[in-house]
Structure formats: C-alpha cells, structure tokens
Design an enzyme around this catalytic site. Structure first.
Site, PDB file in Angstrom:
ATOM      1  N   LYS A  82      12.727 -12.847  -2.898  1.00 21.29           N
ATOM      2  CA  LYS A  82      12.273 -13.159  -4.253  1.00 21.29           C
ATOM      3  C   LYS A  82      11.245 -14.278  -4.299  1.00 21.29           C
ATOM      4  O   LYS A  82      10.422 -14.317  -5.211  1.00 21.29           O
ATOM      5  CB  LYS A  82      13.470 -13.534  -5.138  1.00 21.29           C
ATOM      6  N   LYS A  91      15.317  -3.239 -10.258  1.00 20.79           N
ATOM      7  CA  LYS A  91      14.717  -3.526 -11.557  1.00 20.79           C
ATOM      8  C   LYS A  91      13.289  -4.021 -11.401  1.00 20.79           C
ATOM      9  O   LYS A  91      12.484  -3.913 -12.313  1.00 20.79           O
ATOM     10  CB  LYS A  91      15.529  -4.624 -12.257  1.00 20.79           C
ATOM     11  N   LYS A 128      15.893   0.139  -1.790  1.00 18.60           N
ATOM     12  CA  LYS A 128      16.901   0.331  -2.842  1.00 18.60           C
ATOM     13  C   LYS A 128      16.264   0.393  -4.234  1.00 18.60           C
ATOM     14  O   LYS A 128      15.214  -0.218  -4.463  1.00 18.60           O
ATOM     15  CB  LYS A 128      17.970  -0.769  -2.762  1.00 18.60           C
TER      16      LYS A 128
HETATM   17  P1  AMP Z   1      21.419  -7.228 -10.827  1.00 16.21           P
HETATM   18  O1  AMP Z   1      20.599  -6.271 -11.577  1.00 16.21           O
HETATM   19  O2  AMP Z   1      20.695  -7.797  -9.658  1.00 16.21           O
HETATM   20  O3  AMP Z   1      22.035  -8.277 -11.683  1.00 16.21           O
HETATM   21  O4  AMP Z   1      22.613  -6.385 -10.203  1.00 16.21           O
HETATM   22  C1  AMP Z   1      23.785  -6.061 -10.910  1.00 16.21           C
HETATM   23  C2  AMP Z   1      24.728  -5.314 -10.015  1.00 16.21           C
HETATM   24  O5  AMP Z   1      24.170  -4.064  -9.618  1.00 16.21           O
HETATM   25  C3  AMP Z   1      25.075  -6.043  -8.698  1.00 16.21           C
HETATM   26  O6  AMP Z   1      26.450  -5.891  -8.436  1.00 16.21           O
HETATM   27  C4  AMP Z   1      24.250  -5.322  -7.671  1.00 16.21           C
HETATM   28  O7  AMP Z   1      24.845  -5.359  -6.390  1.00 16.21           O
HETATM   29  C5  AMP Z   1      24.236  -3.912  -8.206  1.00 16.21           C
HETATM   30  N1  AMP Z   1      23.046  -3.170  -7.764  1.00 16.21           N
HETATM   31  C6  AMP Z   1      21.745  -3.525  -7.965  1.00 16.21           C
HETATM   32  N2  AMP Z   1      20.912  -2.606  -7.445  1.00 16.21           N
HETATM   33  C7  AMP Z   1      21.700  -1.651  -6.867  1.00 16.21           C
HETATM   34  C8  AMP Z   1      21.429  -0.430  -6.152  1.00 16.21           C
HETATM   35  N3  AMP Z   1      20.183   0.000  -5.930  1.00 16.21           N
HETATM   36  N4  AMP Z   1      22.487   0.293  -5.722  1.00 16.21           N
HETATM   37  C9  AMP Z   1      23.765  -0.126  -5.941  1.00 16.21           C
HETATM   38  N5  AMP Z   1      24.079  -1.257  -6.603  1.00 16.21           N
HETATM   39  C10 AMP Z   1      23.067  -2.020  -7.067  1.00 16.21           C
END
Ligand code: AMP
Ligand code: TRP
Length: 325
Positions: free
Chosen positions: A111, A194, A191
């Site tokens: 990041k 967002k 992966k």
């Molecule tokens: P975040 O959007 O970074 O706050 O992520 C929220 C949750 O979604 C966290 O538990 C991440 O580990 C999960 N997460 C984010 N991207 C992925 C992905 N591509 N596949 C599976 N889990 C994800």
C-alpha cells in the site's frame, strides 16, 4: 459464549471477495458466537480519502453489511471511531510492537507504494490487533490476506500476557475453506480488490443482475472447453468453479464432473446465474433499508460498544500500572 470479532473498511464498494471470504462467515458466526463487527473507519484513513464523502461511505458500508445478513440487534455492529478504546489500546500495544515485526507485514509494502510511507499505515496492524483484543475475541472471520495480521495479533497477546497479566486469549482466524481468496476477473493470478482501477475486475455484492452477467461474460479464461480445478494451469476457470460451488452449495468435484466439456461462454453464464440468484436476497434486503434508521442503529450500538469496552480496557490499563489502585 466465545466472542467473534471482525472489521471491514468503508472504502470502495464491497465485492464478491469480501462477501465470500469474510461476510458469509460473519453471518454464520452470529449463531454460535457473541459477535462484534466494526466498520473500521480509522483504518480507512491510512490511504488517501475524501472527507466530504466519507460519512456517506461509512453509511454505505454499514448498510451493505446489514444487507449481507448481519442482524444489528444480535451482533454488535458499529463504527470503530465511535469507541475510542480501539485507538487507545492501539497505542498501548504499539509500545510492545517491534519495528522488525511490522517490517515483515506485506501490506505496508503493497500500500505504501501508492499511499506513501506514513505512520498510520505502518501501525495499521497494531490497531487491528487492538480491535480484536479489546473484546478478548476468540474467533476472527477474515479472508486469507489477513493471516499475517492475525499472527501479529497473537504475538502481541502472548507478549502482553507474559509481561503484564494473562488476560488475552489467543485469537484464531476463521478462514473459509473455499472463497478465502477470490481472484480478479481480469487477472486470475491476483486477488479481487477494491483498489484495482478496473471495475470489471470485480463483481460488487450489490451489482445489478445485468452487470454481473456482463462482467462474468468478460472474465478472463483461456480458450478451450476444459473445465478443471487447477490453479496453476487454469486459474480463471478455478476461480469461477469456486464461485459456483459457493453459490450452489455443491462441491467443486461434482461441478467439474458435470460441466467438463461445456463451452466457456455457457459455463460463465451458468456461474453468472448462480451469483445473481445467490445475491438476490442481499439486494432485496439492501433496497429495504432506511438510511436514517441505520444511522440510529449504529449510534445506539456505539454506546453499547463503549459500555462494553470500558471494563475490558480498565483491566488492561490496571495491568499496565495506568490506574489508581
Ligand atoms: P477489506 O475490504 O480490506 O476491509 O476486507 C474485508 C474482508 O474481506 C477481510 O476479511 C479480507 O480478508 C476479505 N477479503 C478482501 N479481499 C478478498 C478476496 N479477494 N478474497 C477473499 N477475501 C477477501
Ligand atoms: N485489516 C482488515 C482488512 O483490511 C480490516 C480489519 C480491521 C479487521 N480490524 C480488524 C479484520 C479486526 C478483522 C479483525 O480487511
């Protein structure tokens, strides 16, 4: 009852990775755990953001989490910044966190290329540890990308227990067997995220059906009719197989047996129909939500969170010599 804790950042719309990797387990754990879930707005400040739209983004995230199935009467759902003990415990844990352990965190490297090298981003995993340890959580439902942060959390809990008083349980990550790492539709070797500039790389949890069909229709696969679960040779097809398995409650093996030999176009349409059908209840629930009502619920829950966190936080501070005895 054991405690489950997890958080999601209110930056950008919730996608299929968030839903399959994390939110489905959040919902599931509500039945067997005392669940606390946060919209982690303080974490979201560690990358550039627009304060003018942030309030609306936080509310959107809260609505999306409720639409996904979190019942804010059963689970304690609130905005992280509404309960100051998170940030306070983050500071206390920071006094025990070595730079060496933070330097190993891959997220900072990823990041900081875009966001710059700031202390908040560096200390991000410490605040996450504080979130989890504040409530003495035992279970943390997250996607696979959070395992490194969970290890740091356990290390910090262990260090605190040894140095001060044994008050923190060592939390376990709850990672789904499938869906823990949903991949990009444009590049199935990275992966779904967002922050990917390409909107067609991800399916949003609240995308309308025609958009889901279009995005999946354009998902990158190689050519052929070979439907195999093989992440090295067929990452695009393997990603779609996992999605289909999760939305139909069938095993990947059964799906391979059924669909091998099907043209990729037709297979993608099958996956799209399953995703659309699986997300229909989420879309319906979302459409029913009232902004003012959700805001009120979160404000009420924040007060509950502060009340609940206070004695826990007191215990930590007393152990550290920060309270009159
Ligand atoms: P975040 O959007 O970074 O706050 O992520 C929220 C949750 O979604 C966290 O538990 C991440 O580990 C999960 N997460 C984010 N991207 C992925 C992905 N591509 N596949 C599976 N889990 C994800
Ligand atoms: N770091 C997590 C993510 O990016 C979000 C998060 C913050 C979190 N605090 C947490 C997840 C506590 C689990 C528990 O997805």
């Amino acid at each position: 009852m054991d405690v489950a804790f997890s958080g999601i950042q209110p930056t950008g719309d919730i996608h299929l990775g968030n839903y399959l990797g994390a939110l489905r387990n959040w919902v599931r754990l509500q039945d067997s755990y005392d669940a606390v879930y946060c919209i982690v707005d303080l974490h979201a400040l560690t990358i550039p953001y627009d304060p003018a739209t942030f309030a609306a983004e936080r509310l959107e995230a809260a609505k999306a989490v409720i639409a996904a199935g979190i019942d804010p009467d059963r689970s304690l759902l609130y905005y992280q910044s509404d309960v100051p003990a998170h940030a306070e415990l983050g500071w206390l844990l920071g006094t025990m966190t070595s730079l060496g352990s933070l330097n190993r965190m891959t997220q900072f490297k990823d990041k900081s290329d875009q966001a710059g090298e700031f202390l908040g981003l560096y200390a991000y995993p410490v605040l996450m540890a504080a979130d989890i340890l504040l409530y003495r959580a035992n279970a943390v439902p997250v996607g696979e990308d959070q395992t490194q942060h969970l290890e740091l959390t356990r290390d910090l809990a262990d260090r605190f227990n040894q140095r001060y008083e044994p008050i923190f349980p060592l939390p376990e990550a709850i990672i789904p067997e499938r869906g823990a790492r949903v991949m990009s539709l444009k590049d199935p070797t990275s992966k779904m995220s967002k922050s990917d500039p390409s909107e067609t790389s991800r399916i949003l949890m609240l995308d309308p059906p025609d958009v889901i069909v279009k995005k999946l229709g354009r998902a990158v696969t190689d050519s052929g009719t070979d439907i195999r679960y093989d992440w090295d040779e067929k990452p695009g097809i393997s990603n779609l197989l996992e999605m289909l398995a999760l939305f139909t409650d069938r095993s990947v093996e059964a799906l391979v047996a059924e669909y091998d030999g099907t043209q990729y176009g037709a297979f993608k349409r099958t996956v799209a129909d399953a995703v659309v059908a699986g997300l229909e209840p989420v879309r319906a629930k979302y459409a029913d939500l009232d902004d003012a009502e959700v805001s009120q619920i979160l404000a009420r829950n924040a007060a509950r969170g502060r009340d609940r966190a206070a004695p826990f936080q007191d215990e930590v501070m007393r152990a550290m010599g920060l309270r009159h005895q």
